[in-house]
Scaffold this motif. Structure first.
Motif, PDB file in Angstrom:
ATOM      1  N   ILE A 235       0.836  -1.203   0.000  1.00  0.00           N
ATOM      2  CA  ILE A 235       0.000   0.000   0.000  1.00  0.00           C
ATOM      3  C   ILE A 235       0.870   1.252   0.000  1.00  0.00           C
ATOM      4  CG2 ILE A 235      -1.657   1.332   1.352  1.00  0.00           C
ATOM      5  CD1 ILE A 235      -2.926  -1.243   2.224  1.00  0.00           C
ATOM      6  N   ILE A 236       1.930   1.251   0.805  1.00  0.00           N
ATOM      7  CA  ILE A 236       2.797   2.421   0.903  1.00  0.00           C
ATOM      8  C   ILE A 236       3.579   2.633  -0.385  1.00  0.00           C
ATOM      9  CG2 ILE A 236       4.739   3.419   2.148  1.00  0.00           C
ATOM     10  CD1 ILE A 236       2.024   3.348   3.630  1.00  0.00           C
ATOM     11  N   ILE A 237       4.101   1.552  -0.954  1.00  0.00           N
ATOM     12  CA  ILE A 237       4.857   1.680  -2.214  1.00  0.00           C
ATOM     13  C   ILE A 237       3.958   2.203  -3.329  1.00  0.00           C
ATOM     14  CG2 ILE A 237       6.022   0.360  -4.027  1.00  0.00           C
ATOM     15  CD1 ILE A 237       7.115  -1.459  -1.796  1.00  0.00           C
ATOM     16  N   GLY A 238       2.729   1.676  -3.388  1.00  0.00           N
ATOM     17  CA  GLY A 238       1.795   2.152  -4.398  1.00  0.00           C
ATOM     18  C   GLY A 238       1.430   3.608  -4.207  1.00  0.00           C
ATOM     19  N   LEU A 239       1.233   4.020  -2.962  1.00  0.00           N
ATOM     20  CA  LEU A 239       0.889   5.409  -2.673  1.00  0.00           C
ATOM     21  C   LEU A 239       2.058   6.331  -2.958  1.00  0.00           C
ATOM     22  CD1 LEU A 239      -1.369   7.214  -1.611  1.00  0.00           C
ATOM     23  CD2 LEU A 239      -0.522   6.828   0.706  1.00  0.00           C
ATOM     24  N   ALA A 240       3.265   5.891  -2.588  1.00  0.00           N
ATOM     25  CA  ALA A 240       4.448   6.706  -2.852  1.00  0.00           C
ATOM     26  C   ALA A 240       4.713   6.845  -4.345  1.00  0.00           C
ATOM     27  CB  ALA A 240       5.673   6.091  -2.161  1.00  0.00           C
ATOM     28  N   GLY A 241       4.344   5.812  -5.108  1.00  0.00           N
ATOM     29  CA  GLY A 241       4.560   5.860  -6.552  1.00  0.00           C
ATOM     30  C   GLY A 241       3.349   6.342  -7.332  1.00  0.00           C
ATOM     31  N   LEU A 242       2.374   6.921  -6.624  1.00  0.00           N
ATOM     32  CA  LEU A 242       1.154   7.382  -7.280  1.00  0.00           C
ATOM     33  C   LEU A 242       1.443   8.395  -8.381  1.00  0.00           C
ATOM     34  CD1 LEU A 242      -1.975   7.363  -7.275  1.00  0.00           C
ATOM     35  CD2 LEU A 242      -1.885   9.199  -5.590  1.00  0.00           C
ATOM     36  N   CYS A 243       2.446   9.238  -8.171  1.00  0.00           N
ATOM     37  CA  CYS A 243       2.759  10.305  -9.129  1.00  0.00           C
ATOM     38  C   CYS A 243       3.852   9.913 -10.119  1.00  0.00           C
ATOM     39  CB  CYS A 243       3.170  11.574  -8.386  1.00  0.00           C
ATOM     40  SG  CYS A 243       1.870  12.248  -7.348  1.00  0.00           S
ATOM     41  N   THR A 244       4.333   8.688 -10.044  1.00  0.00           N
ATOM     42  CA  THR A 244       5.374   8.239 -10.974  1.00  0.00           C
ATOM     43  C   THR A 244       4.942   7.029 -11.807  1.00  0.00           C
ATOM     44  OG1 THR A 244       6.384   6.858  -9.253  1.00  0.00           O
ATOM     45  CG2 THR A 244       7.240   9.091  -9.514  1.00  0.00           C
ATOM     46  N   ASN A 245       3.856   6.383 -11.420  1.00  0.00           N
ATOM     47  CA  ASN A 245       3.396   5.186 -12.130  1.00  0.00           C
ATOM     48  C   ASN A 245       2.904   5.564 -13.531  1.00  0.00           C
ATOM     49  OD1 ASN A 245       2.450   2.710 -12.903  1.00  0.00           O
ATOM     50  ND2 ASN A 245       0.728   2.665 -11.471  1.00  0.00           N
ATOM     51  N   GLN A 246       3.503   4.969 -14.556  1.00  0.00           N
ATOM     52  CA  GLN A 246       3.117   5.243 -15.940  1.00  0.00           C
ATOM     53  C   GLN A 246       2.096   4.239 -16.475  1.00  0.00           C
ATOM     54  OE1 GLN A 246       6.311   6.110 -18.670  1.00  0.00           O
ATOM     55  NE2 GLN A 246       7.635   6.869 -17.057  1.00  0.00           N
ATOM     56  N   ALA A 247       1.753   3.246 -15.649  1.00  0.00           N
ATOM     57  CA  ALA A 247       0.696   2.278 -15.980  1.00  0.00           C
ATOM     58  C   ALA A 247       0.944   1.568 -17.311  1.00  0.00           C
ATOM     59  CB  ALA A 247      -0.669   2.972 -16.001  1.00  0.00           C
ATOM     60  N   ASN A 248       2.213   1.401 -17.682  1.00  0.00           N
ATOM     61  CA  ASN A 248       2.586   0.703 -18.919  1.00  0.00           C
ATOM     62  C   ASN A 248       1.998   1.355 -20.169  1.00  0.00           C
ATOM     63  OD1 ASN A 248       3.980  -1.904 -17.867  1.00  0.00           O
ATOM     64  ND2 ASN A 248       2.118  -1.765 -16.657  1.00  0.00           N
ATOM     65  N   LEU A 249       1.695   2.634 -20.088  1.00  0.00           N
ATOM     66  CA  LEU A 249       1.077   3.326 -21.220  1.00  0.00           C
ATOM     67  C   LEU A 249       2.018   3.410 -22.413  1.00  0.00           C
ATOM     68  CD1 LEU A 249      -0.810   6.186 -19.351  1.00  0.00           C
ATOM     69  CD2 LEU A 249      -1.839   4.418 -20.769  1.00  0.00           C
ATOM     70  N   TYR A 250       3.294   3.654 -22.133  1.00  0.00           N
ATOM     71  CA  TYR A 250       4.222   3.795 -23.262  1.00  0.00           C
ATOM     72  C   TYR A 250       4.401   2.458 -23.982  1.00  0.00           C
ATOM     73  CZ  TYR A 250       8.062   5.577 -26.050  1.00  0.00           C
ATOM     74  OH  TYR A 250       8.835   5.979 -27.111  1.00  0.00           O
ATOM     75  N   ASN A 251       4.434   1.365 -23.223  1.00  0.00           N
ATOM     76  CA  ASN A 251       4.566   0.046 -23.853  1.00  0.00           C
ATOM     77  C   ASN A 251       3.384  -0.275 -24.750  1.00  0.00           C
ATOM     78  OD1 ASN A 251       6.946  -0.319 -22.498  1.00  0.00           O
ATOM     79  ND2 ASN A 251       6.096  -1.624 -20.910  1.00  0.00           N
ATOM     80  N   LEU A 252       2.184   0.162 -24.348  1.00  0.00           N
ATOM     81  CA  LEU A 252       0.972  -0.179 -25.083  1.00  0.00           C
ATOM     82  C   LEU A 252       0.629   0.817 -26.184  1.00  0.00           C
ATOM     83  CD1 LEU A 252      -1.282  -1.295 -22.094  1.00  0.00           C
ATOM     84  CD2 LEU A 252      -0.263  -2.783 -23.804  1.00  0.00           C
ATOM     85  N   PHE A 253       0.912   2.093 -25.940  1.00  0.00           N
ATOM     86  CA  PHE A 253       0.463   3.128 -26.869  1.00  0.00           C
ATOM     87  C   PHE A 253       1.591   3.990 -27.423  1.00  0.00           C
ATOM     88  CE2 PHE A 253      -3.042   2.336 -23.933  1.00  0.00           C
ATOM     89  CZ  PHE A 253      -4.086   2.072 -24.805  1.00  0.00           C
ATOM     90  N   GLY A 254       2.791   3.875 -26.860  1.00  0.00           N
ATOM     91  CA  GLY A 254       3.859   4.766 -27.287  1.00  0.00           C
ATOM     92  C   GLY A 254       3.561   6.188 -26.841  1.00  0.00           C
ATOM     93  N   PRO A 255       3.917   7.182 -27.655  1.00  0.00           N
ATOM     94  CA  PRO A 255       3.660   8.576 -27.264  1.00  0.00           C
ATOM     95  C   PRO A 255       2.225   9.021 -27.538  1.00  0.00           C
ATOM     96  CG  PRO A 255       4.854   8.502 -29.337  1.00  0.00           C
ATOM     97  CD  PRO A 255       4.730   7.086 -28.875  1.00  0.00           C
ATOM     98  N   GLN A 256       1.362   8.142 -28.076  1.00  0.00           N
ATOM     99  CA  GLN A 256       0.000   8.530 -28.429  1.00  0.00           C
ATOM    100  C   GLN A 256      -0.997   8.129 -27.342  1.00  0.00           C
ATOM    101  OE1 GLN A 256       1.789   6.572 -30.857  1.00  0.00           O
ATOM    102  NE2 GLN A 256       2.611   8.482 -31.695  1.00  0.00           N
ATOM    103  N   ALA A 257      -0.773   8.514 -26.118  1.00  0.00           N
ATOM    104  CA  ALA A 257      -1.682   8.136 -25.031  1.00  0.00           C
ATOM    105  C   ALA A 257      -2.014   9.331 -24.153  1.00  0.00           C
ATOM    106  CB  ALA A 257      -1.053   7.030 -24.190  1.00  0.00           C
ATOM    107  N   GLN A 258      -2.071  10.517 -24.751  1.00  0.00           N
ATOM    108  CA  GLN A 258      -2.256  11.726 -23.965  1.00  0.00           C
ATOM    109  C   GLN A 258      -3.550  11.705 -23.149  1.00  0.00           C
ATOM    110  OE1 GLN A 258      -0.920  11.695 -26.949  1.00  0.00           O
ATOM    111  NE2 GLN A 258       1.048  12.653 -26.565  1.00  0.00           N
ATOM    112  N   GLU A 259      -4.661  11.273 -23.763  1.00  0.00           N
ATOM    113  CA  GLU A 259      -5.945  11.306 -23.050  1.00  0.00           C
ATOM    114  C   GLU A 259      -6.025  10.244 -21.959  1.00  0.00           C
ATOM    115  OE1 GLU A 259      -6.396   8.375 -26.349  1.00  0.00           O
ATOM    116  OE2 GLU A 259      -5.489  10.348 -26.099  1.00  0.00           O
TER     117      GLU A 259
END
Length: 318
Positions: A235-259
């Motif tokens: 829980i603490i690691i997830g909360l601490a990384g709340l503002c850094t987690n990229q949710a694998n967006l770049y792997n799935l969408f590359g730079p086209q995931a703005q929305e």
């Protein structure tokens, strides 16, 4: 006496020589990680802290810039930057809530199932460890292929019409993204939970079984309290990384995931195109540095407060 004294001196010299050799060896081993920490953590963060209070103005010739001190200008720009893209906060909250409300409870259940060595527990292990065995990029590309091309092909075979891929459809892309992040997190969660459960003294479980404890009671009153520190860590690691987690967006969408951007992905996309002077589309290094300080000042006390609260109200092993 002379010979005894010489032997003592010789032993003392050899002992001190071995100790010096150990010290030199330890210093040599620690030199690289310490240097890396000084340069890439302390140095980089100190430079970012300075950037947050600096404004860079290009000269009229456009060939250089001047630096001036500003206390709040970058912070005001950072607030405006986030307010224009407030959806990144919502997306980050959705990913974190899914990990806490869905991923962690399921990981606890699966880990307990594997820990008790119930039927097909080995198959569950392979299936849930798979995202950690395969490269994250390869697994992301495979998942993207299955939810787009394969899904559209199957839909055409069944209905005669091509359906839009699940990751391309505006109505399904967020739930599918949440599912992927939940699935890909199971490997680490289950490894650590299973390791913590394996450390429980068997005699405690055997004594509870002799007293007639069922599986649910064993989980709630023995297993979960014994591994609660590990639960808090997630829980603490997830909360601490709340503002850094990229949710694998770049792997799935590359730079086209703005929305679909989370806070972490948004900062990455901005910093990838950032300059010393902000433009209409991208922030400056100073604005991003100010945003980082603001997020730290928000997340750090919340993380510490949640940690203390969980330690206070958590189940006792007694």
């Amino acid at each position: 006496m002379t010979g005894t004294t010489a032997q003592k001196k010789r032993k003392t010299f050899l002992k001190s020589k071995k100790e010096r050799a150990k010290i030199i060896f330890c210093c040599a081993v620690l030199a690289l990680p310490v240097l890396q920490q000084l340069i890439f953590y302390i140095g980089v963060n100190f430079n970012s802290f300075l950037q947050a209070f600096q404004i860079h103005d290009y000269n009229q010739t456009g060939l250089g810039y001047t630096v001036r001190f500003s206390f709040l200008e970058n912070f005001k720009s950072a607030v405006e930057l986030v307010s224009k893209s407030s959806f990144i906060v919502k997306n980050s909250a959705i990913i974190y809530a899914a990990s806490i409300l869905i991923s962690l409870p399921l990981a606890l259940i699966f880990s307990f199932y594997i820990y008790k060595k119930f039927p097909l527990s080995g198959l569950f292990s392979v299936f849930l460890y798979m995202p950690q065995i395969v490269s994250a990029l390869v697994f992301s590309l495979l998942f993207k292929y299955l939810t787009t091309e394969v899904y559209s092909t199957i839909s055409y075979q069944l209905t005669g019409e091509y359906a839009e891929g699940l990751l391309l459809n505006q109505n399904t892309r967020i739930p599918v993204l949440v599912f992927f992040n939940i699935w890909i997190s199971f490997g680490v969660n289950i490894i650590l939970y299973s390791g913590a459960m394996a450390g429980i003294e068997p005699s405690i479980v055997e004594s509870a079984e002799l007293d007639g404890t069922n599986l649910l009671q064993e989980f709630l009153h023995i297993t979960f309290p014994m591994i609660f520190p590990t639960f808090i860590s997630f829980i603490i690691i997830g909360l601490a990384g709340l503002c850094t987690n990229q949710a694998n967006l770049y792997n799935l969408f590359g730079p086209q995931a703005q929305e679909l951007s989370t806070i972490g992905y948004y900062i990455y996309a901005q910093s990838n195109k950032a300059d010393y002077v902000s433009t209409l589309s991208y922030a400056s290094f100073g604005e991003l540095a100010a945003l980082g300080i603001m997020l730290t000042l928000i997340v750090a006390p919340v993380t510490l407060g949640v940690k203390k609260l969980l330690e206070k109200i958590g189940p006792s092993v007694d």
